[in-house]
Structure formats: structure tokens, C-alpha cells
Write a protein that holds these residues in place. Structure first.
Motif, short mmCIF file in Angstrom:
data_model
loop_
_atom_site.label_atom_id
_atom_site.label_comp_id
_atom_site.label_asym_id
_atom_site.label_seq_id
_atom_site.Cartn_x
_atom_site.Cartn_y
_atom_site.Cartn_z
N THR A 365 0.82 -1.34 -0.11
CA THR A 365 -0.20 0.21 0.02
C THR A 365 0.86 1.26 -0.06
N ALA A 366 1.97 1.25 0.97
CA ALA A 366 2.69 2.34 0.75
C ALA A 366 3.47 2.58 -0.39
N GLU A 367 4.03 1.60 -1.13
CA GLU A 367 4.37 1.74 -2.38
C GLU A 367 3.61 2.14 -3.41
N ARG A 368 2.40 1.83 -3.45
CA ARG A 368 1.34 2.39 -4.40
C ARG A 368 1.08 3.73 -4.36
N LEU A 369 0.78 4.10 -2.93
CA LEU A 369 0.77 5.47 -2.69
C LEU A 369 1.98 6.51 -3.06
N ARG A 370 3.04 6.00 -2.91
CA ARG A 370 4.28 6.62 -3.29
C ARG A 370 4.42 7.07 -4.86
N ALA A 371 3.95 5.83 -5.41
CA ALA A 371 4.01 5.85 -6.99
C ALA A 371 3.03 6.83 -7.46
#
Length: 631
Positions: A365-371
Motif C-alpha cells: 500500500t505504501a509503495e502504491r501511494l508513493r507511486a
């Protein structure tokens, strides 16, 4: 030295201490962690900030009075209506709060009898809450789910009986009146809409004329005066009553401001749905806006189908500068943000900070938000978290630096001591400081059990240093000590770390997961299926229950592959050997889930013991890891 003037340290090569230079990188002033470690003879150790806590305000009312004098026309509160946003300025809010405060004084409510509210967030509730605290009374906001979702209202009535309210407020008599009347209260009842004979309209409170008694009551407030009563989740019995004093709340906001100096300078604009029955929505978000002269736009959406669209509409209209949510909220938002470039721009373009709390955030989830953020803004995003509880008002640690690990909950804020005590192969976290409560109301036994011999409050959470050689690197959240268990092999299972891995791996097929295996040979998973999983089974209407869903070949293949991936290279304590799908959604009225969307592991295991038995019975609906190809 003033902590707000310190700029973060440059990055190091070590991934575990990835304190990147957040200030220059994201364009914000953030305080540098200055943490001191003290080792104790019993193997425990204590972390604290070497930066002293600066002076803080005496009471909540001082914040409102200050901004009413400095910026009377600035928008403070806003609520959506059919014709747009209804706004209330600081000057208007201050005047109305004083009038309501006079009405409360005229009702002669005893200080020990709180003003109790049962409704969702609203401008009216904000003004009533501030008025109660302005004249030395206590506000207790009870989750509206106990009225709206519950079928028999038994828990609501038990809560009201324990609170002994001096006044009860609800927004709409049509929604709340029946449950309130059945409680048999003898105190005044106030409704914003639909007040009948013997009940008071909220407009009557607003119509009172503030007299000198209001100012006298405000002057008489001390730091020890109780401002707010919050309720714990009650998952292991009746909810406990947690008093939050003015000193606790004002000290905590000063702690936050010393970690995030930019909030003193920016007058944040916040769109927020988090309920004021919880410390996150009330003490953290609401107080942060008020203390710093910002604007709070009340979001009438929720991270749920049919309601998330309201949040999306609000994001487009408000374009916030701070955004707070729980992991489930971000999971619900992400598909819309990824599919709509204009929406992503509305959220991220002028955002100073994206914040999550209340539960661990899965790495995926964190990686998707940063992307998504990278595609919608020109500067890096300050994406962060804090850690605390209802009893700590709430912030104990703050990640006021950048980190690639969403489990990093930061370092102790100024004025708070954080003790690490060896426990079951982990370190239990305990805290002490001016923002920590003194004890539960009316429950001396639970109060004694909550503190150790040195006066540290025992949080029940576990943590470890991100870098044992550098206390400034932050603390890694290591789950709940009370949730961990042993397999029959004697191996301890860290529930928190496994659950976060499993939720991330099973996205988007699982709403949430509960880990099982106490006194069993193997770790298992109870899975709340998502609509995506039902769609995979060609069951858009949701007519299949968990047992029959688990028999669908496509479902078994998908989840079997996930279980196999989770088990690769993992020891027995982190390798789920089986899973079953649950039939019913988590029940808020039984304590399985809060209205923030956080699953309570213990409550689910207790209430769904038959599903645990099914999981270990080798029946047809049990799902096992797919065999891993050796080629």
C-alpha cells in the motif's frame, strides 16, 4: 536551543536508519531527532528526546480565543450541505461557543457528569464539544455505530450508565431518539433536528447570551481539569473510560509542533472523516487544526462502497494541505487515485504531508501511494506516521523524518520517555510523560494493572530499534505482545508482522486477516473475503458464503498461490499452512472492528471459535498453499 530550528541529518548508507534529509527533500521544516538512550540494570532501556518540551497552553479554550482575536474571519469549520459548504469562521465559532457555554452553565450540569454526544462529526458537535470544554465540563463522544449499527443497543445503554451523563446530544431525533428514550435517562436531551416535547433544540443553546460566568469558568480551568472522556474499544469486556485533561491535550499538541515546525507556519487545511469518538480524529486531527489556526472540512464520506465517493468529491473541492487516514482508508482510495490523474493531482499537488495511523500499513500500500504521488507533484512527499493510544492523548512517537519502512513509528516526542522491557522474546513498550493519563475513571483495579512500579503506562505493544546502534533511526512496530502466541512446538508467532505481510500479499482479495495457531501445530489464517474475491468466483451478488467460496477452484488457486509465496523462505512461525474464508463481515457492535476499520484479533478469535475449529478440521473449504514447482 529551539527544536523547531533544527534541520534533519543527511542520509546514511544504512537502509535501517534511512533518515533522509526530509526538510530539504520535501520542502518542509522538520525537527532533527535528538534521542538519548539510558540502559537499566534489568535489561530494559529508555529513550527520550534531549530537546526539552517547551511551554504549552493552559486549556483548549485558549486556542479558540487566540485565533478568534488574530483571524476572526478565517474559516475554521466547514460542513457539506446540498448547496455547497457551510463554513464557520473563528470569530463566529468563538461567539457561538460562549453562548452554548452559557446555556450549559444555566442547566447546572455537575462537572463530573459529562456532556455525551452520540452523533457523527458535524459543525454542531464541534461547537458543543468546544463549549463544554470552554466552561470546565467534559465532553464524551460515543461512537454513533452503537446506535446506528447495533440492533439491540445494549452496549450503548451500558456505556451511558457508566458515563452518568449530565446532558445527551444527538443530531437527529429520527435516527437516535428511540435508542436514547429506551435508555431511561433523567438528564436533558438535545437534538439539532426533531426535538419533541421535553427535549431541547440545539438552536436554543446557541441562542443563549454569554455572560461573565462564561469567562469566569474559562479562567478557573487548570491543567488537571478533564476536557474529554474517551472510551476504549471494549473488545475484552466493557469499554474503559479514559479521562483526557487539558494539560494532556495541550502538551501533546506542543510535542507534535516541536516535531513538525511547519504546522506553526502553514495554517493547515484538512479534509477528515475520522470520528471524534476516537483519539485520532478528536485529540490529534481536530486539535491540530484548532491549535494552529487551520481549517477543518468535515468529510461525510467513509472508506466503504457508496461512501468513498463522498470523500473523493471532497478531495476535488478542498485540495487539502494535510491528509490523515487509516490503512483501510488508503486501500479504498488507491484504485480511484491510480485511475484518475485529476483526482491524484487534487490530493497531492499542494499536500504538505500524507499521514497514516491506527494500524500498520502494508508495504505494498505504501509503495502504491508513493507511486501515485510521484506522478502528481514535483517535490517529494512527506509520508509519515505516529504512534500512541487513547491513554496517551495520543502521540508518543513521531516519524519526523523520511523512512522507506512503513513499520517505522519514529522516535519519542519531546517530554515523553519510552521504555523497552524484555517480554516473550520482544520488547514491550511503556511510556511516561505529561501527556499520559493518570488512570481509568471508576476502575482502580484496571488502573493499577496499567502502570508499572516506575509509573510507566504499559502500552501492550512491542517495538525494536530500526538500528540498535542509533536510537535516532526510529522504532519498528513489532505487534501486540498480548496477541502473540506459541505453537505446540514452543515457537513464538509474531502476529503483527505476519498479519501485515499476509494482508499485503492477499490484496485485493482480502478485506482483512486474523492469524491463528495458539496451541496448534501450524499457523492458519481467517480471511475476510473482499468483493474482488467474490467477483473472481463469478458471484457479484455475494450469495456465496465463506465456506462455499472456499470451494471455488479459481479462489482456491489464487489464495493457494498467495499462501505458497508467503511461505517461501519463512520459518514455521511466519509460514501460514492453511486458510479459511469467513462468511460474515466483522461486527462493530461486538468489538470485532472499530469504525476506523481496525480488526481486533482477540475479539474475532473468541467470537468465531467455530471457524477456527473448521480451519484445523481439514474440511473441504480449507485452502492450502499450492505446491511450489521445483523446476
Amino acid at each position: 536551543m529551539e527544536a523547531s530550528q533544527v534541520i534533519p541529518m543527511p542520509a546514511t548508507a544504512s537502509d535501517v536508519s534511512s533518515r533522509r534529509a526530509a526538510g530539504p527533500d520535501v520542502g518542509l521544516r522538520l525537527a532533527e531527532p535528538c534521542i538519548v538512550r539510558t540502559d537499566l540494570p534489568d535489561g530494559s532501556f529508555v529513550l527520550r528526546s534531549s530537546v526539552p518540551l517547551e511551554d504549552f497552553d493552559r486549556c483548549i479554550g485558549d486556542w479558540l480565543a487566540r485565533w478568534a482575536a488574530k483571524a476572526p474571519a478565517r474559516v475554521f469549520l466547514a460542513q457539506r450541505t446540498d448547496s455547497g459548504w457551510h463554513t464557520v469562521s473563528y470569530g463566529e465559532a468563538h461567539a457561538t461557543v460562549r453562548n452554548i457555554g452559557q446555556a450549559l452553565l444555566d442547566l447546572d450540569i455537575a462537572p463530573e457528569n459529562p456532556v455525551v454526544a452520540l452523533s457523527d462529526n458535524s459543525v454542531n458537535l464541534a461547537l458543543l464539544s468546544l463549549a463544554a470544554m470552554h466552561v470546565g465540563l467534559r465532553i464524551a463522544v460515543v461512537s454513533s455505530a452503537y446506535t446506528r449499527v447495533s440492533s439491540d443497543h445494549a452496549k450503548l445503554h451500558a456505556i451511558l450508565a457508566s458515563l452518568h451523563p449530565g446532558l445527551v446530544y444527538a443530531e437527529d431525533a429520527a435516527l437516535y431518539g428511540a435508542a436514547i428514550r429506551r435508555a431511561g435517562l433523567s438528564c436533558p436531551v438535545v437534538y439539532a433536528q426533531g426535538a419533541a416535547g421535553g427535549e431541547l433544540p440545539f438552536s436554543a443553546l446557541c441562542a443563549a447570551s454569554a455572560g461573565p460566568g462564561v469567562d469566569e469558568a474559562l479562567r478557573s480551568i487548570t491543567g488537571a481539569t478533564i476536557a474529554r472522556i474517551l472510551l476504549t474499544s471494549g473488545s475484552t469486556g466493557a469499554p474503559k473510560l479514559v479521562p483526557n485533561t487539558h494539560e494532556m491535550l495541550c502538551a501533546n499538541q506542543q510535542m507534535i509542533a516541536q516535531c513538525w515546525p511547519f504546522v506553526d507556519e502553514t495554517h493547515p487545511v484538512v479534509l477528515d472523516w475520522l470520528p471524534w469518538s476516537h483519539t485520532f480524529g478528536a485529540n490529534h486531527n481536530f486539535n491540530l487544526v484548532l491549535r494552529n489556526g487551520g481549517a477543518l472540512y468535515i468529510d461525510d464520506g467513509r472508506p466503504a462502497p457508496g461512501l468513498i465517493e463522498r470523500t473523493i468529491e471532497g478531495i476535488r473541492q478542498v485540495r487539502p494541505t494535510l491528509f490523515f487516514n487509516v490503512p483501510k482508508g488508503y486501500d479504498a482510495l488507491l484504485p480511484y487515485l491510480e485511475a484518475d490523474e485529476a483526482l491524484a493531482t487534487a490530493l497531492f499537488e499542494r499536500l504538505d504531508m500524507l499521514f497514516f495511523a491506527a494500524a500498520a500499513l502494508p508495504q505494498k500500500t505504501a509503495e502504491r501511494l508513493r507511486a501515485v504521488a510521484r506522478g502528481a507533484r514535483h517535490r517529494s512527499l512527506f509520508f509519515t506516521t505516529e504512534w500512541g493510544s487513547t491513554e496517551t492523548s495520543p502521540v508518543v512517537t513521531s516519524a519526523h523524518f523520511s523512512s522507506s519502512d512503513p513499520r517505522n513509528i519514529g522516535v519519542p516526542v519531546p517530554g515523553v520517555e519510552l521504555k523497552f522491557v524484555p517480554c516473550q522474546g520482544k520488547h514491550e513498550l511503556r511510556v511516561r510523560g505529561p501527556s499520559i493519563f493518570a488512570g481509568y475513571l471508576g476502575d482502580e483495579e484496571k488502573t493499577r494493572a496499567a502502570f508499572d512500579e516506575q509509573g510507566f503506562y504499559c502500552m501492550g505493544d512491542a517495538g525494536r530499534l530500526a538500528d540498535p546502534a542509533d536510537p535516532n533511526s526510529g522504532v519498528i512496530f513489532d505487534g501486540r505482545v498480548s496477541e502473540d502466541f506459541k505453537l505446540t512446538t514452543g515457537t513464538w508467532v509474531s502476529v503483527g508482522s505476519l498479519r501485515v505481510r499476509a494482508v499485503s500479499a492477499m490484496s485485493p482479495y482480502a478485506l482483512d486477516i486474523v492469524v491463528t495457531g495458539h496451541d496448534r501445530d501450524e499457523v492458519g489464517l481467517l480471511v475476510f473475503p473482499s468483493a474482488k474475491l467474490r467477483a473472481l468466483a463469478n458471484d457479484q451478488d455475494g450469495t456465496l458464503c465463506g465456506k462455499s467460496l472456499g470451494l471455488v477452484p479459481a479462489v482456491r488457486r489464487a489464495l493457494g498461490a498467495v499462501l505458497a509465496d508467503l511461505g517461501r523462505g519463512a520459518g514455521s512461525s511466519q509460514r501460514p499452512a492453511r486458510a479459511v474464508l469467513l462468511s460474515a463481515a466483522p461486527a462493530i457492535e461486538q468489538g470485532e472492528i472499530t469504525d476506523k476499520g481496525y480488526i481486533n484479533q482477540r475479539a474475532v478469535l473468541t467470537l468465531r471459535a467455530s471457524d477456527v475449529d473448521r480451519l484445523y478440521s481439514d474440511c473441504q473449504s480449507v485452502i492450502y498453499p499450492n505446491k511450489i514447482s521445483q523446476g
